[in-house]
Structure formats: structure tokens, C-alpha cells
Write a protein that holds these residues in place. Structure first.
Motif, PDB file in Angstrom:
ATOM      1  N   GLU B  31       0.829  -1.212   0.000  1.00 51.17           N
ATOM      2  CA  GLU B  31       0.000   0.000   0.000  1.00 51.17           C
ATOM      3  C   GLU B  31       0.862   1.259   0.000  1.00 51.17           C
ATOM      4  O   GLU B  31       0.554   2.233  -0.684  1.00 51.17           O
ATOM      5  N   LYS B  34       2.304   1.913  -3.324  1.00 51.63           N
ATOM      6  CA  LYS B  34       1.324   2.492  -4.250  1.00 51.63           C
ATOM      7  C   LYS B  34       1.157   3.989  -4.021  1.00 51.63           C
ATOM      8  O   LYS B  34       0.823   4.731  -4.939  1.00 51.63           O
ATOM      9  N   THR B 164      -7.061   1.339   5.409  1.00 48.62           N
ATOM     10  CA  THR B 164      -7.749   1.679   4.170  1.00 48.62           C
ATOM     11  C   THR B 164      -8.694   2.855   4.357  1.00 48.62           C
ATOM     12  O   THR B 164      -8.724   3.784   3.564  1.00 48.62           O
ATOM     13  N   ILE B 168      -4.564   5.832   5.265  1.00 47.66           N
ATOM     14  CA  ILE B 168      -4.051   6.182   3.939  1.00 47.66           C
ATOM     15  C   ILE B 168      -4.562   7.555   3.472  1.00 47.66           C
ATOM     16  O   ILE B 168      -3.756   8.398   3.061  1.00 47.66           O
TER      17      ILE B 168
END
Lengths: 417, 417
Positions: B31, B34, B164, B168
Motif C-alpha cells: 500500500e 502504491k 484503508t 491512507i
């Protein structure tokens, strides 16, 4: 217990970037724990010289043993070898012995030795070389100020072979480990906290020189007893006594001891009883067959399977009646009963297990949500069934379907149903 | 490269001792990658105050963002919360808001609020609290000297939900980041060093802002191109150009890009071409079926398999002629041809693959050593065969048989045979 302090360093951008799951440090941790050493830290760093040098230095300041994996490949992004040579102040030099190993390995695979392969025979002068029987990158053992540093390849089966065959015995010898004895009691079909409740009193009664660890994994819990002392015979006897008093408390959940796997235990039982097995798999899609055939020699009791993923195969091949599928659906007690009974006849086996369920991610309904799995076991006399309610994760559902199927057969073979 | 530097700390004795595989840091890494941040180090430490304080301090010295998981449970061995309060010089105080969350969560599960649960509402004053929708331990966000420290629970689905939903987005808002772009080219059927040989010139021609990494695993090699810069569009274009010049060099080995798995790629090809697949497995024992059915939605193209482990099943069910087995043996080109052709007819599929070999550990002969595997692919018009010579490890032989079978089908579907 003499706790040799250990650090593990895994090297590779692919781990830092989340592309490769680091299973190496997990496996190494377990082995180090069994040696009675104490892992105090694990570190993952990328393929850069400064990271490698810094991590090795820091680990060496805290620990007596530093185990490293990764960065030993033949390509340019693999920097571990030159970094370690620099760190330990060693020159790099070509080793005919290593080239011989590399050549032998590649030749046995019918492959040619390329220039990058040849480079793998350039090693730090003064490092003890650890042969790699499953690949081309040699391992290295360094000693500095009474501390040990071991570098191994990142490819898991190369590292595991190297560690098992040479590194662990060498570590035992070097650190003159005190005596340690492990006995693992493997259970299936009961969760960790229920197990803990049942054996609490027994656990509280353990003497100081015997430790208990719960090692849970999906569907199973291993209980590991670890004895320390200076007389192996006494230690073994003490542990055996404790296992004897543990047994009656959880007998029906115990499927074996030490490294035995559930699929191996089921295989042993079939072999001992001269029985054969066949399968009819739907949602598990061949996974139960795979588990059973992962055991060497399984052809002596395992005849075959039908993976009837499509209902047309369930009907056309397995002879499940269209009425059954229409009335009750593919995921139903009636369907698994017909699947198991017909598979047993068609494969000509003593036992047949069938599995049909909704593995996910889609296919669930209100009445039969994802994770609903039916199992049946036919033995020619009668057919027993089980319904299990698993979760929403497809991979875990497939795995737990397999464990439940094997456990059902184990219980039948042990006559504890 | 001015990417935000990130460190991940996972806390828990169970990870150090090899009882729990650390999948949290793997998921977080992906994550973070990304986001365009750069994970520079991962550290795992045990549940002791000194380890936690030291690791947080060290990580804070190197990184701008420190993400932690673990040690937030309600029991006494969970020390992360008081340690962080101490590290940041904060008092601990009871939060009615957190208790409300904990109570609501437990009530929704039909559980009562116990005293240990109540303790979870005691939090460091000044930390920003992150709600936990899947459990009782709240997360915490700390800011110190312009650096961010986030503490999350160790239970994977609690951490994933928290990260999530809130962490983030909050990180995106807080940090100004450099750009990073990855493209992964997945290859099968060629080893790392052969690949390196073929693409050496291409690799040497890469510009400074594009790095190449080889990520090998059994039977496959991933090539990862990583571009850095300040214009994502240019970076993507630059990488795409390089991939275009790479393609013709290794076209037949490329099965896909980024996270696609071989079994997914084969599934896509079957689906696109509206073709169906069946299998006849011997030595692979259901593993190829398992690979294919591990893909959600595989029932749209996969009909079923016959795992004909016993020769009696090969004859009785699959209609392999006794003469064929007697003359050539079960591990032979003739046998796999009959297996594939008959399976295709019986399962009513467009394609059928068969696999027969000697997986080991026993069963090998001088002429057909362990690791000898025959494959066939029947499409109703013609049947193609392959012989592969694998190693001595049963588990790896089974795995590589599966990869070879999938690759054979891929090549057929891509018409590159």
C-alpha cells in the motif's frame, strides 16, 4: 537456558515494496527458537550498499549471531556478497570449487553455464563457503570478534536445504548449545482458547524446566513442550510423562506428534488398515487430492479423484441425480451423499470423501452464504455428513475444507466418531 | 529521489519466535509503495518496553513516517500503548468516546464489555485516535518534529480496515510526496540468468531514472521496472517505451504484467476465447486443478478433472489402453496423449491437459529418474506433448509440473507453440 541472541536480516527491494512475502525469516525464526536461541529482532532492508552495511553492523552490535538471506543472485541488483566482503575487509576471488558446484548443479538440470553463473564462483576470501545443493548461489559463514554472520540465498528451498544440512549443525557446534528437547503434540478441530481452557490445570502443573508453547495455524493448534537441562534421557522421560497425562484430556483432537502432518497421519491409518481412498471434490477444486498426494508413497492407498466442478460433471460422471441438484442444490447434504457414494463405487475404493461448498468470492446466498461447505464420507455401509460454516476468504475456505475433510476421515479411521 | 521515507515496525514475540507469519508488513508495504512512498526498512521486535522504545526512536531518526502494528491487545503482555505514551511524553487518560466504540463493537457481536476491554479506552492524551471498526483496540496517530507515527492493531483485518478507511487518506493529505512508478513484467519458462543474458544490452541502455530488478520464484521471474521523477505521465511513458523494446526480446516468456498470476492469465485467455478446460492428472495429484480453481470465477471455464493416480483408474476410467501402459509405462508420451484425448472427450471440454510423471521421493529408474514428467495438451485436432526434467524434491516437482502445464496451455492459447 543459555539464550544466544540472534538477529535475522532479509535483504531485497521486493520485500520492502510488498511484492514478495518474507517467509524466510518466519521459517528461520522457528528453527532458531527450537535451538533454544532467542531471536531479538528481524530487519528487512533493500538492495543498497549503505543499507546492507548499516544493518549488518547494527545487528552485530546487539546479537551474537546474524542470519541473512537474499541478494546473492547472479544479477547486478544483488549486492550482498560484495557488501559483506567490504564489511569484513576481505578480497573477492574466484573459487574453482564453487564453479565446480555451480557447473554440476546446472549440468544435472541439462543447462549450460552462463557468464552470470560463472560470476557466482567469485567469493570473499576467508569466508567459509556453504554449498548450495538446490541452486547456484553459495552461502557464506563469517566470524568476527566471536560473532557469527551467515549469508544465505533468498530462494526459500535453497535456504532451507542449506540451513538444515549445514548451518544448524554448525551453529550447534559453535555455540555449544545446552541440551534442549522438543515434543510437539498436533491437534486439529479445536481452537486455541478452548484448548487452553481444557488443559489449563495440566499446564499450571508443568515443572520449571518444561515450557509449553501454543502454535496455532488455520484449523490446527500445535502444542510444543520444550525441556531444558543437562541429561537428555531425563528430559525425554519427563516430557513423555507430561504428554501421557495430557493425552486423556484432548485425545480426540490429537492427530500425531512432532512433524507429522494431518495428511500423513491419515495416510498411515489407511495403510495400517489396508484401506483405499477416493475423492469427489467440488468447491475444494482438487486441493484435497493435492494434500493427500503431497505425501510420498500415497499411491499405495490413494486411487484417484473426480473434480466435478461443473454440475454437468456431477451428473454425467458422478451420477448425481438431476432431481437432487434441482431440489437441494449442489451445496447440500443430499448432493454430497450421492457424490461420495457414487465416487466410492466408481473408483472401487474402501472410502470416498466428497466436498461441495461455496468457496467465494461470489456464489453466496442468504440461505447458503459464502463459506458454507458440506462434506460426506462413504464406506459402503453408511455415509456420514458434516456441514461447516467457514469465512469469506476463498483461499482459506479451500484450505479449511481440506483440513475438515481429512479430519473427518481421521475420526472415522480412529473410530472416534 | 525525494520519496517520503517510511519504516514499518511489527511488534510481537509470536513473530520473533516463528509462530506467526508477519503478513501485516507485507500488505502495508504494498500500500505504501502504491502511495509513492519508499519503505526503507522493516523491523520486527518483541513485546518489551526497551525494544519498543529503541525501535521507534531509531525508525524516527531515519524515516519521516513510522507505521507500527501489534501490542495493542487488552492483555498484560501488550505494551505498545504505554510505551508510545512514554516515548512522546504523554499522560494516559480514559476516553468516553473510545469506550463507546468498544461497547458498540462488542454489543454488535453479542458480547459483554469486560474489565480488560474497558482498559482499551485508556489512551495517550494528545494522540489522534483512529477508530477500529473490526475490533476493540483503537489505533493512534502521533506527530513529533514533523514526523508521523501511526500505531495499529496486529490483527490483520482490523489493521487493513483502519489503514484503508482512515490512515491512507490522512497520509495522502499530510505528506507532499515524490513520484514513483512500477511496472512488473511477469515471465515463465526461462531462468533468471538466461533472461539476464538475453536482455543485457537492453538493461545497460536503461536511463538513470529507471531501475530494473529481477524477482525470481520457482519457475518464474518477474522483471520490475521502477521509475522515479516528478512527472507521472512522463515516467509512465518512459517505462512503457522501455517495455515495448523489451517485449520482442522475450515475447514468448511474458505471461502478463503487474500482479497477474499465471493461472489468472490462462483463465482470462480461456474466457476471452470462450473455451473450456478439463484435466487428467497423475503425478501432480490434483495440484493443477487446485491452481486453476484458486481463481474466483474459474467455474466459467473449468469443468473438472480426473485425478487418475492408480493405473486402474487410468484404464478403467480414462480408457488408457492396457497395452500402452504395459509397453511404455504410465510415465510416457503415449500414456499422456491417451489421457489428454480421452479426458477431453469425457469431460466435454475444448482443451484437456494431462500430466504423468515421477514426483518422488521413490519410483525413479535409471531410464526415468525422479523428476521425469510428461505433459500433453489435446484440442480435438491435435495433441502436443512436452517432456520436462525436474529435480528430486517432490513438492517442487508437483509445483513445477503445474507451472509447466499452465504454460503449455498459455502457449497454445497465445498461438506461440
Amino acid at each position: 537456558m543459555d539464550n544466544t541472541r540472534v538477529e535475522i536480516i532479509t535483504i531485497g527491494d521486493e520485500i520492502l515494496y510488498g511484492q514478495t512475502l518474507d517467509t524466510n525469516s518466519h521459517w528461520i525464526s522457528g528453527e532458531i527458537d527450537k535451538l533454544g536461541f532467542k531471536v531479538i529482532r528481524k530487519t528487512t532492508i533493500g538492495d543498497t550498499e549503505s543499507s546492507i552495511l548499516k544493518a549488518v553492523q547494527e545487528a552485530g552490535e546487539r546479537a551474537q549471531l546474524v542470519l541473512m538471506t537474499g541478494g546473492l543472485g547472479p544479477t547486478n541488483d544483488d549486492l550482498t556478497k560484495p557488501c559483506l566482503a567490504k564489511y569484513f575487509g576481505m578480497d573477492m576471488s574466484f573459487s574453482p570449487d564453487v564453479l565446480e558446484d555451480v557447473t554440476a548443479f546446472l549440468t544435472s538440470k541439462g543447462r549450460e553455464v552462463t557468464e552470470p553463473n560463472r560470476k557466482q564462483a567469485i567469493v570473499p576470501v576467508g569466508a567459509k563457503i556453504i554449498r548450495n545443493k538446490n541452486g547456484t548461489a553459495p552461502g557464506m559463514w563469517f566470524e568476527k570478534d566471536g560473532k557469527i554472520y551467515v549469508s544465505m540465498p533468498g530462494v526459500p528451498h535453497e535456504m532451507v536445504e542449506m540451513m538444515t544440512r549445514q548451518v544448524i549443525p554448525d551453529l550447534r557446534a559453535y555455540f555449544q548449545t545446552g541440551l534442549i528437547y522438543h515434543k510437539v503434540v498436533n491437534t486439529v478441530g479445536i481452537g486455541e482458547s478452548w484448548l487452553a481452557d481444557i488443559i489449563q490445570e495440566w499446564e499450571n502443573g508443568l515443572p520449571l524446566h518444561i515450557r509449553l508453547a501454543y502454535l496455532p495455524s488455520s484449523g490446527m493448534v500445535k502444542l510444543r513442550l520444550t525441556a531444558t537441562g543437562d541429561n537428555m534421557e531425563t528430559m525425554k522421560k519427563d516430557v513423555a510423562q507430561r504428554v501421557e497425562t495430557l493425552k486423556p484430556l484432548i485425545e480426540q483432537y490429537i492427530f500425531g506428534y512432532d512433524n507429522v502432518k494431518l495428511e500423513e497421519r491419515v495416510g498411515q491409518l489407511l495403510l495400517n488398515q489396508k484401506k483405499t481412498l477416493g475423492l469427489a471434490e467440488s468447491c475444494s477444486g482438487g486441493f484435497v487430492s493435492h494434500l493427500i498426494t503431497s505425501v510420498p508413497g500415497s499411491s499405495r492407498y490413494f486411487k484417484g479423484s473426480i473434480v466435478s466442478y461443473d454440475n454437468a460433471i456431477k451428473m454425467g460422471w458422478l451420477g448425481v441425480r438431476a432431481d437432487t441438484l434441482n431440489e437441494h442444490g449442489a451445496v447440500s447434504e443430499q448432493t454430497v451423499v450421492e457424490m461420495a457414494e457414487n465416487a466410492r463405487k466408481m473408483l472401487g475404493t474402501d472410502y470416498a470423501i466428497s466436498i461441495s461448498g461455496i468457496a467465494g468470492t461470489d456464489g453466496g446466498t442468504q440461505e447458503k452464504p459464502v463459506g458454507t461447505v458440506w462434506l460426506a464420507l462413504a464406506d459402503g455401509q453408511s455415509t456420514i455428513t458434516r456441514k461447516v460454516n467457514l469465512g469469506i476468504d476463498r483461499a482459506i475456505n479451500i484450505k479449511l475444507s481440506g483440513i475438515n475433510a481429512l479430519n473427518l476421515l481421521r475420526q472415522r479411521l480412529m473410530e472416534i466418531l
